[in-house]
Design a protein around this motif. Structure first.
Motif, PDB file in Angstrom:
ATOM      1  N   HIS B 203       0.721  -1.146   0.006  1.00  0.00           N
ATOM      2  CA  HIS B 203       0.005   0.006   0.081  1.00  0.00           C
ATOM      3  C   HIS B 203       0.802   1.335   0.022  1.00  0.00           C
ATOM      4  N   ARG B 204       2.169   1.034   0.118  1.00  0.00           N
ATOM      5  CA  ARG B 204       3.194   2.367  -0.053  1.00  0.00           C
ATOM      6  C   ARG B 204       3.943   2.266  -1.338  1.00  0.00           C
ATOM      7  N   VAL B 261      -5.548   1.439  -4.784  1.00  0.00           N
ATOM      8  CA  VAL B 261      -4.809   0.614  -3.764  1.00  0.00           C
ATOM      9  C   VAL B 261      -5.226   0.805  -2.507  1.00  0.00           C
ATOM     10  N   MET B 262      -5.520   2.361  -2.029  1.00  0.00           N
ATOM     11  CA  MET B 262      -5.962   2.578  -0.687  1.00  0.00           C
ATOM     12  C   MET B 262      -7.488   2.227  -0.398  1.00  0.00           C
ATOM     13  N   LEU B 263      -8.155   1.950  -1.556  1.00  0.00           N
ATOM     14  CA  LEU B 263      -9.685   1.615  -1.619  1.00  0.00           C
ATOM     15  C   LEU B 263      -9.651   0.205  -0.892  1.00  0.00           C
ATOM     16  N   GLY B 264      -8.849  -0.769  -1.886  1.00  0.00           N
ATOM     17  CA  GLY B 264      -8.835  -2.121  -1.567  1.00  0.00           C
ATOM     18  C   GLY B 264      -9.400  -2.542  -2.978  1.00  0.00           C
ATOM     19  N   ASP B 267      -7.639  -5.766  -4.942  1.00  0.00           N
ATOM     20  CA  ASP B 267      -7.377  -6.961  -4.136  1.00  0.00           C
ATOM     21  C   ASP B 267      -8.243  -8.173  -5.025  1.00  0.00           C
ATOM     22  N   PHE B 287     -16.145   0.545  -0.761  1.00  0.00           N
ATOM     23  CA  PHE B 287     -15.110   0.625   0.182  1.00  0.00           C
ATOM     24  C   PHE B 287     -14.708   1.850   1.064  1.00  0.00           C
ATOM     25  N   LEU B 304      -9.595   9.611   1.112  1.00  0.00           N
ATOM     26  CA  LEU B 304      -8.383   9.644   0.445  1.00  0.00           C
ATOM     27  C   LEU B 304      -7.734  11.074   0.719  1.00  0.00           C
TER      28      LEU B 304
END
Lengths: 445, 445
Positions: B203-204, B261-264, B267, B287, B304
């Motif tokens: 996530h980074r 990515v931050m939301l997921g 996945d 999300f 975000l």
């Protein structure tokens, strides 16, 4: 005399063995306890009549001989070992009880267990265990009145008693530290909120918390468990609009914990290079961008957006000496293993520390066209470092369930959970004498 | 006539088959191409002399009969199918070449391959392939002068040609979309920077980018590949202070991608409930925290931290119609599968679109006590949607390598990579006539 066998004399066995010894003559049982560790056996068994066996369960012949003819087996072994015991119980026709999650493998035995007229009771500890029982009691009471359940939330936390909250996190390890470090990992969190399915990726779980106040104990903060929907059918909540299950910490814990998550310091999937000679400071630095002159402290603040005046958060991080040159001294360790070591130095219970269990359910329901809300909460504190609230709340419900099974008070057969009245009524009632009391209250909405 | 067999006539086969057909008479080869899809075979094979086989490689007898007596086999099948081909090559004593990563299973055959006096060439496409060859040429030139390598960085990107960058991301899918959606997943990123091992959690990754300018093409942004250290020994860089390998996008891409990515939303580990009837808007909302009245747009901004005046980022997100009520229409789909579908609607190459490959290496070294720096870069554009730069840079080096093997110019045996001079000198030289040119330049430091 009925033979009752307990496999495993670890943490959760303390109160269970104690309970069975207390009730041994009334129940007419001969108690056998099996563990590899003789000291543990001597420490946990206080009655002369209890038969202690220093044995490995890998010794299949011994296990089979012992189980044969028994009335009940209790497995407190690591969950991965239950199946082996379960198969022997099935073959020899003996009831089984555990405090562990009902695994897929165990579930697969259900038909056979039913056919053999046996009870394989699972999830009869604290969480899972008391959470199911207290939730079902609350939900069924509302249903009995004619109420329709709209929302269900439930949180549990293993914490320290208020007078032992002597660090900035107001937290210490009271059970398996590894589970705390790995909490919420292994897949996205799922729940349902007002009819909408919601998903939270791991790196966001600790930033989506909820604050709950419990009378006399102040505020707690809850983060979501992996799968809140797991018990939707079990609890009969197929049509519920909100279902959320989580874990309690003290407010501020999750935001600070998320710093470790954001760094990647809770990752258990790889070994770090040269972990043995690394210092705590090197560990933190390995997750931060390289800079020829900026300090690790400055880089951490900048990377995680921690303002100079965010003193509470910074104090929590500094508390673990993460900027020190102390050596880690663990070979081929994962970030999670290293972090656990760093945390254990500060978060271990001292001799005077006492733990505390907090559980809380909230139900919103409709009754005669009106929207109503009920809360049910439990707070119970441990006596000392060995007689913990955790051991008591795990071991005692299982002990009482054993009694009910031995007394023939359970008619169900198969691989079951303690979610029916025949379990939860007598167990919750008797738990009150063990200082495990739920307070219900109606809330205005 | 030597028999040469190509398994697979997909994307990367275009230029390989073309190259082998062009060189067929000079090399005295009889070319066989095997694929399940007859149309693909007809499209990719342009010479009458090429033997086309509509066959599955599951037909082991057919494969064995065909391979027997051949001089060389090329596998362009999905990487998971190489081993089966490799085992038949080993048994029948035939050389093998692929553009895929050298797998552990393939590596395990090394001794046997050596003993049979065979060449199993791997990683001879673009990335892996041309990256190895151009890096080794640059590094070995510096070493030959007496230079000591201190730092090595390398980036590759499959992008669109500048005049086709007609969307806010300046990006379209030019290869496998699924790999783009799942990029950087599956474990922490590892690299070494100035002697310090560094780790970045998934996530980074997209927030730790580097900007690189390439003459005539402007700026690119690089994010780190999973394991930058993988080729440390291969390249002879055991003592290097910095080693970093990554992927190029246009600046601003990664910061916007990180929103997904931050939301997921990237996945791929679980199926979403009711994905079939969900709208794009529902997908994003799943999300985000529930709110009775706030819009999805507002919640996304807040979640975000996207400011109102961050127009560039917002434009990128809006470009995919993520706030629309369009239906997803995919059953039991993971977030990654749904996101891929949403992206493909906008990021697919149109008939006039041309792709572009960008590769860049940077080496810092010490020569006679002085610190120096050299860059080597490649930019090459595709002709159209089917004759892409990607297909050309994957297929042509493999074709040239086949020629070298057939001409007996390769003395090495075993499971090898094209990292030695006997491969990289003739291949890089010949690639220049295919518009694949590296420009080297010395930089002041």
């Amino acid at each position: 005399m009925k033979k009752v066998i307990v496999f495993g004399a670890g943490l959760s066995a303390t109160y269970l063995i104690h309970y069975l010894e207390q009730n041994a003559s009334a129940l007419e049982i001969e108690l056998h306890v099996v563990d590899l560790n003789e000291d543990l056996l001597n420490e946990k068994c206080s009655s002369d009549k209890t038969m202690k066996h220093v044995q490995s369960i890998k010794n299949v012949e011994f296990v089979q001989d012992l189980v044969k003819g028994a009335a009940l087996v209790v497995s407190l072994l690591p969950a991965s070992l239950h199946l082996q015991i379960a198969q022997i119980c099935l073959k020899t026709g003996v009831h089984l009880a555990t405090a562990s999650y009902l695994s897929e493998e165990m579930k697969a035995l259900n038909l056979q267990v039913e056919e053999e007229n046996l009870i394989f009771l699972n999830e009869c500890g604290l969480d899972p265990g008391i959470d199911h029982m207290s939730a079902m009691k609350l939900l069924n009471e509302i249903r009995a009145e004619g109420g329709k359940i709209l929302e269900f939330e439930s949180f549990t936390g293993g914490l320290v008693a208020p007078d032992c909250e002597d660090n900035p996190w107001r937290y210490k390890f009271t059970w398996n530290p590894r589970n705390v470090v790995l909490a919420a990992q292994g897949g996205a969190v799922r729940f349902i909120h007002n009819g909408n399915y919601k998903y939270i990726p791991y790196h966001r779980v600790f930033r989506r918390t909820e604050i709950v106040e419990i009378e006399g104990y102040g505020k707690f903060e809850g983060y979501a468990n992996r799968d809140s929907l797991k018990y939707r059918e079990t609890y009969g909540l197929e049509d519920v609009q909100t279902m959320y299950r989580g874990t309690f910490r003290r407010p501020g814990f999750s935001r600070a914990w998320n710093c470790f998550v954001m760094l990647g310091a809770t990752d258990d999937s790889y070994e770090m290079e040269q972990s043995e000679i690394m210092s705590y400071r090197d560990f933190i630095n390995s997750f931060l961008p390289y800079h020829p002159s900026d300090s690790v402290e400055l880089k951490l603040r900048q990377y995680l957006n921690i303002f100079q005046d965010d003193v509470d958060l910074w104090e929590k991080l500094e508390y673990f000496d993460i900027f020190s040159h102390k050596k880690i001294g663990l070979k081929n360790a994962s970030p999670a293993q290293i972090l656990q070591k760093i945390l254990q130095e500060k978060w271990s219970l001292s001799d005077d520390d006492r733990d505390m269990i907090v559980m809380w359910h909230k139900v919103v329901y409709e009754l005669k066209g009106e929207k109503k809300c009920k809360e049910s909460s439990l707070v119970t504190e441990g006596k000392d470092r060995s007689e913990t609230a955790m051991a008591r709340t795990v071991g005692t419900p299982l002990g009482i369930a054993c009694k009910l099974i031995l007394q023939g008070k359970i008619d169900q057969r198969g691989c079951i959970l303690p979610i029916t009245e025949d379990f939860y009524q007598p167990i919750l009632a008797e738990l009150e004498s063990w200082d495990i009391n739920f307070k219900e209250k109606e809330l205005s909405i």
